[in-house]
Each structure stands twice: as structure tokens, then as C-alpha cells.
Write an enzyme that holds these catalytic residues in place. Structure first.
Site, PDB file in Angstrom:
ATOM      1  N   SER A 177      41.598  33.567  47.438  1.00  0.00           N
ATOM      2  CA  SER A 177      42.611  33.294  48.481  1.00  0.00           C
ATOM      3  C   SER A 177      42.348  33.969  49.831  1.00  0.00           C
ATOM      4  CB  SER A 177      44.039  33.663  48.030  1.00  0.00           C
ATOM      5  OG  SER A 177      44.578  32.672  47.190  1.00  0.00           O
ATOM      6  N   THR A 178      41.296  34.791  49.930  1.00  0.00           N
ATOM      7  CA  THR A 178      41.137  35.558  51.185  1.00  0.00           C
ATOM      8  C   THR A 178      40.288  34.841  52.237  1.00  0.00           C
ATOM      9  OG1 THR A 178      39.172  36.810  50.511  1.00  0.00           O
ATOM     10  CG2 THR A 178      41.321  37.739  49.907  1.00  0.00           C
ATOM     11  N   ASP A 191      26.436  36.564  46.946  1.00  0.00           N
ATOM     12  CA  ASP A 191      26.785  35.182  46.615  1.00  0.00           C
ATOM     13  C   ASP A 191      27.049  35.076  45.107  1.00  0.00           C
ATOM     14  OD1 ASP A 191      26.804  32.478  46.083  1.00  0.00           O
ATOM     15  OD2 ASP A 191      24.903  32.060  47.084  1.00  0.00           O
ATOM     16  N   ILE A 192      28.227  34.664  44.742  1.00  0.00           N
ATOM     17  CA  ILE A 192      28.624  34.646  43.320  1.00  0.00           C
ATOM     18  C   ILE A 192      27.816  33.621  42.512  1.00  0.00           C
ATOM     19  CG2 ILE A 192      30.517  32.953  43.395  1.00  0.00           C
ATOM     20  CD1 ILE A 192      32.158  35.088  41.742  1.00  0.00           C
ATOM     21  N   ILE A 222      39.798  30.520  53.227  1.00  0.00           N
ATOM     22  CA  ILE A 222      40.539  29.383  53.788  1.00  0.00           C
ATOM     23  C   ILE A 222      42.049  29.537  53.554  1.00  0.00           C
ATOM     24  CG2 ILE A 222      40.869  26.872  53.502  1.00  0.00           C
ATOM     25  CD1 ILE A 222      37.719  26.878  52.838  1.00  0.00           C
ATOM     26  N   ASN A 261      40.952  24.560  44.327  1.00  0.00           N
ATOM     27  CA  ASN A 261      42.266  24.057  44.741  1.00  0.00           C
ATOM     28  C   ASN A 261      42.826  23.200  43.601  1.00  0.00           C
ATOM     29  OD1 ASN A 261      41.556  21.158  45.161  1.00  0.00           O
ATOM     30  ND2 ASN A 261      40.204  22.059  46.709  1.00  0.00           N
ATOM     31  N   VAL A 282      33.773  29.247  48.619  1.00  0.00           N
ATOM     32  CA  VAL A 282      33.063  29.569  47.383  1.00  0.00           C
ATOM     33  C   VAL A 282      33.072  28.356  46.435  1.00  0.00           C
ATOM     34  CG1 VAL A 282      35.031  30.656  46.192  1.00  0.00           C
ATOM     35  CG2 VAL A 282      32.731  31.367  45.648  1.00  0.00           C
ATOM     36  N   ASP A 283      34.131  27.568  46.489  1.00  0.00           N
ATOM     37  CA  ASP A 283      34.242  26.345  45.681  1.00  0.00           C
ATOM     38  C   ASP A 283      33.084  25.392  46.003  1.00  0.00           C
ATOM     39  OD1 ASP A 283      35.344  24.461  43.988  1.00  0.00           O
ATOM     40  OD2 ASP A 283      37.025  23.931  45.303  1.00  0.00           O
TER      41      ASP A 283
HETATM   42  N1  AR6 Z   1      30.098  33.821  46.870  1.00  0.00           N
HETATM   43  C1  AR6 Z   1      31.114  34.714  46.822  1.00  0.00           C
HETATM   44  N2  AR6 Z   1      32.164  34.682  47.655  1.00  0.00           N
HETATM   45  C2  AR6 Z   1      32.194  33.705  48.595  1.00  0.00           C
HETATM   46  C3  AR6 Z   1      31.175  32.731  48.712  1.00  0.00           C
HETATM   47  C4  AR6 Z   1      30.090  32.819  47.795  1.00  0.00           C
HETATM   48  N3  AR6 Z   1      29.068  31.949  47.808  1.00  0.00           N
HETATM   49  N4  AR6 Z   1      31.500  31.906  49.747  1.00  0.00           N
HETATM   50  C5  AR6 Z   1      32.670  32.355  50.258  1.00  0.00           C
HETATM   51  N5  AR6 Z   1      33.082  33.441  49.574  1.00  0.00           N
HETATM   52  P1  AR6 Z   1      37.455  30.656  50.044  1.00  0.00           P
HETATM   53  P2  AR6 Z   1      40.290  30.533  49.207  1.00  0.00           P
HETATM   54  C6  AR6 Z   1      34.300  34.275  49.755  1.00  0.00           C
HETATM   55  O1  AR6 Z   1      37.765  30.094  51.377  1.00  0.00           O
HETATM   56  O2  AR6 Z   1      40.671  31.382  50.359  1.00  0.00           O
HETATM   57  C7  AR6 Z   1      38.184  25.745  49.194  1.00  0.00           C
HETATM   58  O3  AR6 Z   1      38.095  24.647  50.068  1.00  0.00           O
HETATM   59  C8  AR6 Z   1      34.982  34.263  51.105  1.00  0.00           C
HETATM   60  O4  AR6 Z   1      34.356  35.185  51.993  1.00  0.00           O
HETATM   61  O5  AR6 Z   1      36.259  30.194  49.317  1.00  0.00           O
HETATM   62  O6  AR6 Z   1      40.822  30.874  47.842  1.00  0.00           O
HETATM   63  C9  AR6 Z   1      38.907  25.409  47.908  1.00  0.00           C
HETATM   64  O7  AR6 Z   1      38.620  24.083  47.470  1.00  0.00           O
HETATM   65  C10 AR6 Z   1      36.380  34.736  50.725  1.00  0.00           C
HETATM   66  O8  AR6 Z   1      36.462  36.146  50.740  1.00  0.00           O
HETATM   67  O9  AR6 Z   1      38.685  30.413  48.997  1.00  0.00           O
HETATM   68  C11 AR6 Z   1      40.343  25.539  48.321  1.00  0.00           C
HETATM   69  O10 AR6 Z   1      40.808  24.384  48.973  1.00  0.00           O
HETATM   70  C12 AR6 Z   1      36.552  34.268  49.287  1.00  0.00           C
HETATM   71  O11 AR6 Z   1      35.266  33.797  48.868  1.00  0.00           O
HETATM   72  C13 AR6 Z   1      40.320  26.710  49.291  1.00  0.00           C
HETATM   73  O12 AR6 Z   1      38.979  26.745  49.805  1.00  0.00           O
HETATM   74  C14 AR6 Z   1      37.549  33.138  49.117  1.00  0.00           C
HETATM   75  O13 AR6 Z   1      37.410  32.227  50.207  1.00  0.00           O
HETATM   76  C15 AR6 Z   1      40.574  28.031  48.605  1.00  0.00           C
HETATM   77  O14 AR6 Z   1      40.684  29.048  49.569  1.00  0.00           O
END
Ligand code: AR6
Length: 168
Positions: free
Chosen positions: A120-121, A9-10, A123, A23, A32-33
Site C-alpha cells: 500500500s505504500t 526487487d522482490i 500507488i 488489487n 510490484v504487481d
Molecule cells: N520489488 C519490491 N517492491 C517494489 C517493487 C519490486 N519490484 N516495485 C515497487 N515496489 P505499489 P500499492 C514497492 O504501488 O501501493 C498496482 O497497480 C514500492 O516502492 O506496487 O499496494 C496494483 O495492481 C512500494 O513501496 O503497490 C494495485 O492497483 C511498494 O512496492 C496498486 O498498484 C508498494 O507499491 C497497489 O498499490
């Protein structure tokens, strides 16, 4: 520059900066956001709102910086990854810009350590292999004076496997 892989978890990472996969609104979301805003507290959102009032939305590929509120990191660098739509060349360039602009911002602040999630990987559905390749290549090619360590924080098993292979 040392490159490290951590599974987890970052929001728990003690680095000068952690990067958020935000976003364009900068107002938070899922993934992660959501985790960063939840753990970091309202200070991060307040600063994001101030940035929005100053410059408008954050375009895809660009990066902005806030403090890190209650997180162990000092700063959060918010970057907006591309939504995967099958246009490989265009999306790859934009993803590369995310890593480059985040590194440049860290460099300009004189930071020594920066942690990236797999932008980006989740949502945004960018293919994980290609995203990993772009991330590692862009970091390796970055000429830095200040940054000593880059940490790739993989949250899911598939990304961990991909990054292990890429960094071997
Ligand atoms: N720590 C590290 N990595 C994580 C965590 C965490 N706590 N939680 C998820 N990931 P995503 P995107 C990973 O969906 O694809 C949001 O709604 C996850 O497994 O967080 O860039 C924003 O507001 C994946 O590999 O971001 C945007 O609308 C990676 O983080 C949209 O999602 C990115 O997944 C951005 O989508």
C-alpha cells in the site's frame, strides 16, 4: 522467527512465498504487481483468473495464493492493501489484515520463508512510517509453527530507512 530486511526487487527473492501488493481484480497492474506478473509469466495470471471465476474479486485485506511461474519463489500470495483515504483506524486494520492473512496462508501451506513488499505504500499512498510500524508489529505478533523467516523487501530508500529503524 527471524526477521530480515533486504533492499531490492522482490521478484529476485528465493523464498517459499513472495507477497504481491495486488488489487481486487487480481488481474495485474503497476508497481510490484506489474513487476511480479512480468517476471513470473502468464501462469500467474491464469491462476488469478481461475480464482476470480471461483470466488469473485479479492476483497481488501484478504489474500489468495498462486504458484510463482518463472520466479525463483515457489508461491505468490496476492493480497489487496487499502487505498489511503485519511481514515487512519480503518485503513490500519485493513493493512494489518493483509499481513496476517498472508502469514496465515503461508502457515497453512507449511511454508518456511515469506517475503513481503511494503504493501500500500506506492500507488495506494499509505503513509510509509505507519505502514512499516503495522507490518513489523503484525509479523512480530504472529504465532507460527512453520514460518522460520520473514523478509521485508524494501524497494525505495525511504522504506529502507524506516524499516532499518523499526528493526533495530
Ligand atoms: N520489488 C519490491 N517492491 C517494489 C517493487 C519490486 N519490484 N516495485 C515497487 N515496489 P505499489 P500499492 C514497492 O504501488 O501501493 C498496482 O497497480 C514500492 O516502492 O506496487 O499496494 C496494483 O495492481 C512500494 O513501496 O503497490 C494495485 O492497483 C511498494 O512496492 C496498486 O498498484 C508498494 O507499491 C497497489 O498499490
Amino acid at each position: 522467527m527471524e526477521i530480515k530486511l533486504i533492499k531490492g526487487d522482490i521478484t529476485k527473492i528465493h523464498a517459499d512465498a513472495i507477497v504481491n501488493a495486488a488489487n481486487s481484480s487480481l488481474l495485474g497492474g503497476g508497481g510490484v504487481d506489474g513487476a511480479i506478473h512480468r517476471a513470473g509469466g502468464k501462469q500467474i495470471l491464469e491462476e488469478c483468473i481461475r480464482i476470480r471465476n471461483r470466488q469473485g474479486k479479492c476483497n481488501t485485506g484478504e489474500a489468495v495464493v498462486t504458484s510463482a511461474g518463472n520466479l525463483p519463489a515457489k508461491y505468490v500470495i496476492h493480497t489487496v492493501g487499502p487505498v489511503w483515504n485519511g481514515e487512519e483506524d480503518k485503513s490500519s486494520k485493513l493493512l494489518k489484515q493483509c499481513y496476517k492473512n498472508s502469514l496465515q496462508l503461508a502457515e497453512s501451506l507449511g511454508l518456511k520463508t515469506i517475503a513481503f513488499p511494503n504493501i500500500s505504500t506506492g500507488i495506494y499512498k499509505f503513509p510509509k512510517e505507519l505502514a512499516g510500524k503495522i507490518a513489523v508489529e503484525t509479523v512480530k505478533n504472529f504465532q507460527s509453527e512453520n514460518i522460520e523467516k520473514v523478509i521485508f523487501v524494501c524497494f525505495d530508500d525511504e522504506n529502507e530507512r524506516i524499516y532499518k529503524k523499526l528493526l533495530d
